[in-house]
Design an enzyme around this catalytic site. Structure first.
Site, PDB file in Angstrom:
ATOM      1  N   ASP A   1      46.255  38.828  64.082  1.00  0.00           N
ATOM      2  CA  ASP A   1      45.585  38.003  63.085  1.00  0.00           C
ATOM      3  C   ASP A   1      45.614  36.556  63.588  1.00  0.00           C
ATOM      4  O   ASP A   1      46.138  36.265  64.659  1.00  0.00           O
ATOM      5  CB  ASP A   1      46.263  38.158  61.722  1.00  0.00           C
ATOM      6  CG  ASP A   1      45.319  37.854  60.558  1.00  0.00           C
ATOM      7  OD1 ASP A   1      44.298  37.159  60.761  1.00  0.00           O
ATOM      8  OD2 ASP A   1      45.602  38.309  59.439  1.00  0.00           O
ATOM      9  N   TRP A   2      45.065  35.677  62.806  1.00  0.00           N
ATOM     10  CA  TRP A   2      44.807  34.280  63.176  1.00  0.00           C
ATOM     11  C   TRP A   2      46.082  33.562  63.653  1.00  0.00           C
ATOM     12  O   TRP A   2      47.014  33.363  62.887  1.00  0.00           O
ATOM     13  CB  TRP A   2      44.217  33.570  61.968  1.00  0.00           C
ATOM     14  CG  TRP A   2      43.654  32.211  62.185  1.00  0.00           C
ATOM     15  CD1 TRP A   2      44.321  31.032  62.057  1.00  0.00           C
ATOM     16  CD2 TRP A   2      42.302  31.883  62.528  1.00  0.00           C
ATOM     17  NE1 TRP A   2      43.467  29.978  62.304  1.00  0.00           N
ATOM     18  CE2 TRP A   2      42.221  30.474  62.591  1.00  0.00           C
ATOM     19  CE3 TRP A   2      41.161  32.632  62.792  1.00  0.00           C
ATOM     20  CZ2 TRP A   2      41.036  29.810  62.900  1.00  0.00           C
ATOM     21  CZ3 TRP A   2      39.976  31.968  63.098  1.00  0.00           C
ATOM     22  CH2 TRP A   2      39.920  30.570  63.156  1.00  0.00           C
TER      23      TRP A   2
END
Length: 790
Positions: free
Chosen positions: A325-326
């Protein structure tokens, strides 16, 4: 040697013609070889292996690197792009020529683009990638209830609303439309569906889930994967996208209920309630998976070899692409403090099993990983495994042959056909929770006051991830659709419908802020109305900005509800919210309660049709609606957590007094259950039984009923759950019509995770419950099953 050079030039020229790209100054050998490989009759596996052999270490690491679009567009810095959006050729060439990046995600400036702009931008990216490396970029986006960042796309109810339809086929259709419109935007990779469990009502991402039950989530997840990827997961179909199930594993189980805060999750609980939805989607063929940003039992999931390699890749046999994820590799150092340096964070995550890093704002990952390989800290085998998985997705998607499809090839984008499916989904999701004295449906000619902060907002109908991350740009793009007020006006007549909100959201501030509070104006307007439609709930949010400290609905909204109820006019409460905000302080004063969740652009129209009776509501709650903030729980709780008053409801003094039970939802008609039968009452651990029940529409209007089969393990070596959903089917019945609904249940379906972490069905009695009918069966022998068994 001369022949090879000539063949290389010819092949490069052929590639230029075939792909429509101008490719001067290309090393003909690598591009030639890759194109020959792609055009060959080799299997996907063999093509990937041969392409892998062509790539240098730098190119392999580049394939594992994903940056956000703002990094390669013109603007004052990597966080802000100029408008109108333009690709910066120098930055793009640096990203691909120097760092060999293999993936780009997201939009720029957090806003939607036209299909034409998407095609223009992605075509430019792909031209450089094919020229410099010969391998296309894999572009990804969060298209979670429609193509989030494309103007004119068709928007469906958010996942929690799709779960409320209890109609997996409708969910499949919605995801199929989203895949088509995402591919029309030249984007082949969709970061969806979310298969996290929505078991904590305070969690700000609960509306991105399919609710609290693992079986409902699993069935909706399977339908989503089939919708995105097709029945046979054939990604070469240019109307399909690679799905990305997320966020593996245990996201949403945070102790605090706040986003990305620590979880303490026993492995029994993890395996029984959080893992099965991912296993179901993996078995359904999902090609990619995104990892949980959080920490479980003190270990960040992005650094857990046990979860990413032992469990996901080995035990579950996941062969697809694993993406972070980010910025979550950086977070191992910056936030979670398990890596002393960023380089150490890269080592931990890649060795744990990460294949691609969503970096997203710099290229440091590339340099660190190349150093780690050269130093022997990350094995080359691990790099090859990761790149092999990435290349497989690219080859299967047909990106080498068509790096960026054309908009003209997608004539159904935003079509009436697609919009009808979105409307159907919204109408089947809306859930009638209360209807005292059958106040609903309302008659034409009824004088209506529409009040509340959600009464006249397209933003609140859609929620986050709509045209922008937090949904704050919805009004800019959604003016052609109807708010609740506008839809009610269209249905009941402008002369009969008045709008006085009483409370409004401050759209310029934090999502929870309110302004223009004039409750007395709404009270005054109610005097000339026959009924009040009170539209309460939440403004848009997602992820950490949606954290809250008080699950009760806002005090301004409570005061508005109490003041309008005090007028003596009947009040129909319309809930438009992403999670169950508590309404117990005034619910008893409401004559009816209708839950819309986040129904999308057609939610206002669907609601108006339900209010007038043109559509009979058929939604059912996908979570337990709590009554008090200190009494949060799920329907599948342990017996000691609640004392039963009657099936599905609880004593007031119970520790879990739900406002409304999981699976609950009313209709404008009534249904009667009869003749609950089982094929045999005793069966072995390898056997199946058939269960049937008759369902009759005993009312006066046609309606849809969700037939829900629950089971209850009477006694077990691990304290059994109160009950568990095992099967469901939605059926449509005309007045007086009876249908027999049948289910097949295996002993494996009754299994639980025991103290040895094995799926086990134990000898003994099980209750089977459908509607108000109950029967019992007996398993004759105990058996342990493998995780992989179905």
């Amino acid at each position: 040697m001369k022949k090879n050079w000539i063949r290389g030039v010819l092949a490069a020229a052929l590639c230029s013609v075939t792909l429509g790209f101008n490719t001067p100054n290309v090393d003909p050998t690598q591009q030639e070889n890759i194109e020959i490989i792609i055009k060959s009759n080799l299997s996907v596996e063999d093509k990937v292996e041969k392409i892998l052999q062509q790539l240098t270490l730098e190119e392999k690491v580049g394939q594992m690197t994903q940056i956000t679009l703002d990094v390669i567009t013109k603007g004052e810095n990597v966080f802000v792009s100029d408008e109108p959006l333009t690709v910066d050729k120098k930055l793009l060439e640096e990203a691909i020529k120097k760092y060999k990046i293999g993936s780009v995600l997201n939009t720029a400036n957090n806003r939607a683009r036209s299909t034409e702009k998407w095609n223009e931008v992605i075509t430019q990216i792909q031209k450089v990638a094919m020229k410099e490396i010969g391998v296309p970029v894999l572009y990804g986006v969060d298209a979670i209830h429609g193509t989030t960042y494309t103007a004119g796309a068709t928007f469906f109810p958010q996942q929690i609303g799709m779960a409320a339809t209890w109609n997996p086929e409708l969910n499949r259709q919605g995801c199929e439309v989203t895949a088509y419109e995402t591919r029309a935007s030249s984007i082949p990779w969709d970061f969806s569906p979310v298969l996290d469990m929505g078991r904590n009502p305070a969690w700000p991402r609960i509306w991105e889930t399919y609710g609290e039950d693992v079986y409902l989530t699993s069935q909706m997840g399977i339908a989503a994967v089939k919708g995105y990827e097709g029945e046979n997961n054939d990604l070469s179909d240019n109307t399909k996208v690679a799905s990305c199930i997320k966020h593996f594993l245990g996201y949403g189980s945070e102790r605090s209920g706040k986003d990305r805060t620590p979880s303490y999750l026993p492995e029994i609980e993890l395996r029984e309630h959080y893992l099965p939805s991912y296993k179901a989607a993996i078995d359904a063929g999902a090609h990619t998976i995104m990892i949980n940003s959080g920490i479980i039992n003190g270990t960040p999931v992005h650094a857990s070899y046990k979860l990413l390699t032992d469990l996901l890749k080995k035990e579950l046999g996941f062969e697809g692409l694993v993406v972070t994820d980010w910025a979550d590799i950086e977070n191992l150092h910056n936030r979670d403090k398990v890596a002393a340096t960023h380089k150490e964070a890269v080592k931990q995550s890649i060795n744990a099993g990460i294949d691609m890093s969503m970096v997203p704002y710099n290229f440091n990952f590339c340099g660190y990983l190349i150093e780690l390989v050269n130093e022997g800290e990350v094995p080359m085998e691990r790099i090859d495994d990761a790149v092999r998985r990435i290349l497989t997705v690219k080859v299967k998607l047909g990106l080498f042959e068509t790096p960026a499809p054309k908009v003209k090839d997608y004539p159904k984008f935003g079509s009436k056909e697609h919009e009808q499916i979105a409307y159907n989904a919204a109408s089947e999701s809306i859930t009638l929770l209360k209807n005292d004295k059958d106040i609903l449906p309302l008659k034409k000619g009824t004088k209506i006051l529409v009040a509340g902060p959600n009464a006249n907002s397209m933003r609140t109908l859609n929620g986050g991830w709509t045209y922008s991350w937090q949904g704050e740009k919805v009004e800019e793009f959604a003016q052609d659709y109807n708010t609740i007020f506008e839809a009610v006006q269209n249905t009941f007549g402008k002369e009969n419908v008045n709008l006085v909100q009483g409370v409004e959201y401050n759209h310029e501030g934090q999502y929870y802020e309110e302004k223009n509070i004039d409750i007395q104006a709404a009270v005054k307007a109610a005097s000339s109305a026959d009924v009040v439609l009170l539209c309460l709930g939440e403004n848009t949010y997602t992820e950490t900005p949606g954290n809250l400290h008080d699950l009760y609905i806002s005090q301004n909204q409570r005061k508005l509800a109490e003041a309008l109820a005090a007028t003596g006019k009947p009040v129909v409460l319309i809930l438009n919210e992403g999670r169950p905000r508590l309404i117990s302080q005034f619910e008893s004063d409401m004559q009816a309660v209708v839950h819309t969740y986040l129904p999308g652009n057609f939610g206002g129209d669907a609601l108006a049709d339900i209010l007038v009776g043109d559509v009979n509501p058929s939604g059912k709650l996908p979570y337990s609606y709590p009554m008090y903030p200190n009494a949060l729980g799920t329907y599948d709780h342990k017996p000691s957590e609640a004392s039963e008053k009657m099936e599905g409801m609880y004593d007031y003094n119970s520790s879990l007094p739900f406002q409304y039970a999981f699976g609950f939802g009313l209709s404008y008609t009534t249904f009667e259950y009869a003749n609950l039968k089982v094929s045999n009452t005793d069966f072995g651990p390898d056997d199946n039984i058939k269960i049937s029940v008759d369902v009759k529409n005993t009312g006066k209007v046609e309606g849809k009923e969700v037939v829900q089969l629950f089971t209850k393990d009477v006694y077990a070596s691990i304290t059994p759950d109160n009950k568990r959903l095992r099967r469901f089917e939605k059926v449509n019945l005309k007045p007086g019509e009876t249908k027999t609904v049948s289910f097949t249940l295996s002993a494996r379906d009754l299994a639980f995770v025991d103290a040895d972490l094995k799926w086990t069905v134990e000898e003994g009695e099980f209750k089977l419950m459908i509607g108000d009918k109950t029967t019992s069966v007996n398993v004759t022998k105990t058996k342990k099953f493998d995780q992989a068994s179905n």
